[in-house]
Structures are given as C-alpha cells and as structure tokens.
Design a protein around this motif. Structure first.
Motif, short mmCIF file in Angstrom:
data_model
loop_
_atom_site.label_atom_id
_atom_site.label_comp_id
_atom_site.label_asym_id
_atom_site.label_seq_id
_atom_site.Cartn_x
_atom_site.Cartn_y
_atom_site.Cartn_z
N PRO A 188 0.71 -1.17 0.11
CA PRO A 188 -0.11 -0.05 -0.03
C PRO A 188 0.87 1.20 0.04
O PRO A 188 0.59 2.29 -0.51
N ALA A 189 2.08 1.13 0.70
CA ALA A 189 2.71 2.32 0.45
C ALA A 189 3.38 2.66 -0.95
O ALA A 189 3.37 4.01 -1.12
N VAL A 190 3.82 1.77 -1.50
CA VAL A 190 4.49 1.95 -2.86
C VAL A 190 3.37 2.42 -3.84
O VAL A 190 3.42 3.23 -4.61
N LEU A 191 2.13 1.97 -3.65
CA LEU A 191 1.13 2.06 -4.51
C LEU A 191 0.55 3.52 -4.22
O LEU A 191 0.07 4.34 -5.15
N MET A 192 0.50 3.87 -2.97
CA MET A 192 0.36 5.28 -2.48
C MET A 192 1.06 6.22 -3.38
O MET A 192 0.72 7.29 -3.74
N VAL A 193 2.41 6.13 -3.46
CA VAL A 193 3.42 7.13 -3.76
C VAL A 193 3.04 6.97 -5.45
O VAL A 193 3.08 8.24 -6.03
#
Length: 502
Positions: A188-193
């Motif tokens: 989720p952190a990578v997708l958010m960026v």
C-alpha cells in the motif's frame, strides 16, 4: 438585468461539481492510513511467533524485548507526527504524504529480512515514523482539497481505511509467515506514492505560496471543468490573509488555554483507556484469556466489529450530540472493562485439588460428563471475546473519533498548529509508556491489574465528559469561541457581534 441574466444562465454549468477526481485523490492519500493501521498492529500476530521456543535464537524475544517491539511504534509515531507538522509547511501536504513511504518501505524491508533483534526494533520504529507522518498530513490534505458538501464524509475516510488496514493484517496473520506480512505491508505504501504523483497539490498551499495559476488549475482538476473556481479561490485567499499568529501572552487567556487543555486531556485519557496496547497485543491477550476460538481468529472478529463500529459512529456523528456519544462510549468501555477485570481475576485463581472420589473410569459416564462440561467452558471462553468486542465498539463510538472531531471544533485557528502538535505528542508518548508497561504488568500481575486500571480510566472519562467537555453539535465557531471566553453560555450578544464586525 443585463448582468443578472447571463449569470443565471451560466450557473447550472459553471457551478456544477464533478467529484470523481476528488474521490480518486482522497483514495490515493488514504492508502497511507491503510498502511498506518496495518503497521500499528503488526506486532499482534508476530510476537507469539517470536516468543515461541522454536523461534530463531537470534530473534527470539523475552518479555522486555516484546514490550519494546510493541511500544517503539508509538515512539516513532510521535517523532513522525512532529516532523510532519514542520514538513507540511516546508514542502507541502502532498510531498509529506509521499515522503512517509520512505521510512515505511525501509522499515518493512528491515523486518522482513531481519537476522538480529536490532533490525526488528529499528524497522518497527521506522514504520511508526511513517504512521505518525501520515496521521498528521493526510487529514489536512483531505480537508484542504474537499468542498463543504463532502468534507464531513471524506474526513472520516482516514479512520475507516486505518481500521481496514488493521483488519487486513489480522486476516493475513493466520495465513502468511511473519516475514511475508512485512513484505505485504510495503504494497500500500508503494501504491500510494505511484498514485500521488498524479494528484494535485493542495490549492490552499499553492495560494499561500503565491502560485495563483497553479492553484486555479489544481482546484479545477479537483472540481471538474464546468466549475467556477473564482469564488472558492477568493474565499481561500481571504482565509489566508486574515489568519494571524498567537503570542505566548495570549495563550494565558481562557479563550486559548481552556480548549487546548481540554483537547490535551482528552488525548491523554483516550490513550489511557488502553486501546493501543489492546490492539498491539491482541493475540497475546486472547491466548492468556482462554477464549473459545483461536487467538488469531478472535483478532479477525474484533477487527471486523471495529470496522462496523467506526461506520456506525460516522453515521451518528452529526445526528447525536458529541457528549451523548462520549457518555455512551465511556459507559460501554467501563462495563466491558469491569467484566474483563472480574473474568481475569477469576481465571487467575489457582485450581483446587482434584476430586479423587469421582475419578472412577466409567467411559460412558465420562463421555456424558465431557459433553456437559463443554457447554459452560465454551460459554466462559466467549466472555473475554464478547467483552473485548464491546470495549472496541464503545471506543469507536465515541472516544476514538470524537476526540479528533472536538479538536478541530474547539481549538482556535491561530493556535491550531502548536496545539495540534502538543496533542499529538502527548497522545503518542502516553501510548508508548502504556504499551511498554503493559506486557510487564501482565507477566507480573496477569490481565487483572491492567483491566482494573482501564476500568478506572473509563470512570474518569465519564466524569471529564460531564464536567469539562462542551456540547458543540449545532454550534457555530463564534458560539464555541464565546463559550470559552465567558465560560457560561453559547449565546452571542448582538451588541458584541456588531461591535466586532465594526
């Protein structure tokens, strides 16, 4: 009439708002809250595996290390929240949200590939830093890109997605090894960026920097091509121009220190109810409570109920009064904490000597006896689960969301930055100290003493709500400000209002 007719004809097209891109921007941002909820309770399914005698000797944890692994997250969140408050003004809300992915990904990489204890602790601290950054930046970003018709609904999205992240971790816990749980936390952190790269910056932030054209383009992207942005941009600019700064001497006046003190004490009591250690050590608590189901499945049930209760609270927020929900919340938490205290005290009693006189080996009678005994044992095993569910439900009905809501309503705008920083610091430091002490208390006294302390705090929450918390539902900001100025009434005298407007 020549000017009014075109305006009336243009209004249906130019004032039309298309929320689709706004919803996309909010979804992109709240992925950070999903990651926050996931990382907060990462220790719940992981600690039982690391405390197991079969765990890797380099990573095996005793009570002290387990306490640090659970509590170092709030310490990192305090550091992340304070740093985000500075970064919000230095690089903007959007970049602050995107930067939170860096400590999150590094933290999960350290935990997923850990070969020593320090890697687990550092990784846990870094994910806490990321969680603190997202908790401080994302609500501000959402409030600044939303319009008044959907601001209340979208404002509840960060909490709902954080609870979804918690539920996702609880659901994956029984399925994935603990190292793969860390790998999954990076997604989720990578997708958010990736998504936030394509989202606009806050129009308010751009106007504050004097970038009018960029602010107009950002607002038009968020509202749709048929929206007239001039009125909203002028309102934002007026708000920026009229926003002043508070001095230290002004902080000593009741209009400032009363709402700040109420907000700080509410954040302190919110954490002292024990919500953070309960969520962080949930599986460990259930394993010590002799619940009917496996602890991992109990955690899933609690996570699902918490999600449901947050949705219920969001629907009741503007229908019921703030104090009514706080009263209900305090009462439910008190009753469930009382039940958990009595149950843990009874469970802690040493078993009596076996009754040798009934130990004859009659297989048929034993089979019937086992069947009859299974009922009461199963019912007794459901008491800790049901009580914990009621506790979580009560918290999510009042002391969870309303503490944040009252902060936004009672804190003076000119002192909101400093006051919010103080509240965040007090909240996370309290969570750190309580979460660190919790495993030590359980090891020494069992669950009885922590639950007894939480029960007493719930009584204090009830009293504090009755004596100190004002009812702000249906009140304007002017009325709330007047209440703290006079301490007596929400009514605003006409002469005073006229005098101020002059």
């Amino acid at each position: 009439m020549e000017e009014e007719t075109p305006l009336l004809n243009r209004r249906p097209t130019e004032s039309k708002i298309n929320n689709s891109r706004l919803f996309l921007a909010v979804f992109s941002a709240v992925l950070g809250n999903f990651s926050f909820g996931y990382s907060l309770v990462y220790s719940s399914p992981v600690l039982p595996k690391l405390k197991n005698p079969d765990a890797d000797p380099r990573l095996r944890m005793d009570t002290n290390l387990a306490a640090w692994f659970g509590s170092i997250y709030p310490l990192g969140a305090a550091a992340g929240g304070l740093s985000a408050m500075m970064l919000n003004d230095m690089i903007g809300r959007k970049m602050s949200i995107m930067m939170s992915a860096l400590p999150s990904v590094i933290g999960y990489m350290l935990m997923g590939g850990a070969v020593d204890i320090w890697m687990l602790l550092l990784g846990r601290f870094l994910t806490g830093v990321a969680g603190g950054m997202t908790a401080a930046s994302i609500p501000v970003y959402i409030s600044e890109i939303s319009h008044k018709d959907v601001r209340g609904t979208l404002g509840s999205c960060p909490q709902i997605t954080a609870v979804l992240g918690t539920l996702a971790l609880y659901a994956l816990g029984p399925v994935l090894p603990w190292r793969w749980l860390a790998v999954a936390g990076e997604v989720p952190a990578v997708l958010m960026v990736v998504l936030m790269v394509f989202m606009p910056s806050s129009p308010r932030r751009l106007l504050a920097l004097g970038r009018e054209q960029q602010a107009e383009r950002a607002l038009r992207w968020l509202r749709g091509k048929h929206y007239d942005t001039d009125i909203e941009l002028r309102a934002i600019q007026h708000s920026i121009n009229t926003q002043g700064k508070v001095t230290w001497s002004q902080l000593a006046t009741p209009i400032y220190y009363k709402p700040i003190l109420i907000s700080v004490v509410m954040r302190f009591l919110q954490q002292m109810t024990g919500i953070t250690p309960i969520l962080v050590f949930l599986e460990t608590i259930f394993s010590k409570s002799s619940v009917a189901l496996a602890p991992s499945y109990d955690a899933i049930v609690v996570g699902a109920v918490r999600l449901f209760s947050v949705a219920v609270a969001a629907s009741l927020m503007d229908r019921a009064g703030r104090k009514a929900l706080l009263y209900t919340s305090s009462l439910l938490m008190f009753l469930s904490a009382l039940t958990l205290t009595m149950n843990s005290h009874t469970a802690a009693c040493p078993p009596g000597p076996p009754n040798i006189t009934v130990s004859l080996d009659y297989s048929s009678h034993n089979a019937v006896g086992d069947t009859l005994a299974a009922g009461p044992q199963t019912a007794a095993g459901l008491i800790p689960l049901i009580s914990t569910i009621v506790f979580i439900f009560g918290y999510a009905m009042g002391w969870g969301p309303i503490t944040w809501l009252l902060m936004s309503e009672v804190l003076p705008l000119v002192a909101r930055g400093v006051a919010s920083g103080l509240c965040v610091t007090v909240s996370w430091l309290t969570a750190f100290m309580l979460t660190y002490a919790f495993p030590h208390m359980v090891d020494r006294y069992g669950l009885y003493l922590p639950y007894l302390c939480f029960m007493v705090v719930c009584v204090l929450c009830l009293l504090f709500t009755a004596v100190c918390v004002p009812e702000t539902r249906g009140r304007s900001l002017e009325e709330i400000e007047n209440y703290f100025r006079t301490g007596r009434t929400f009514t605003i005298s006409r002469s005073r209002s006229i005098g101020q407007s002059d």
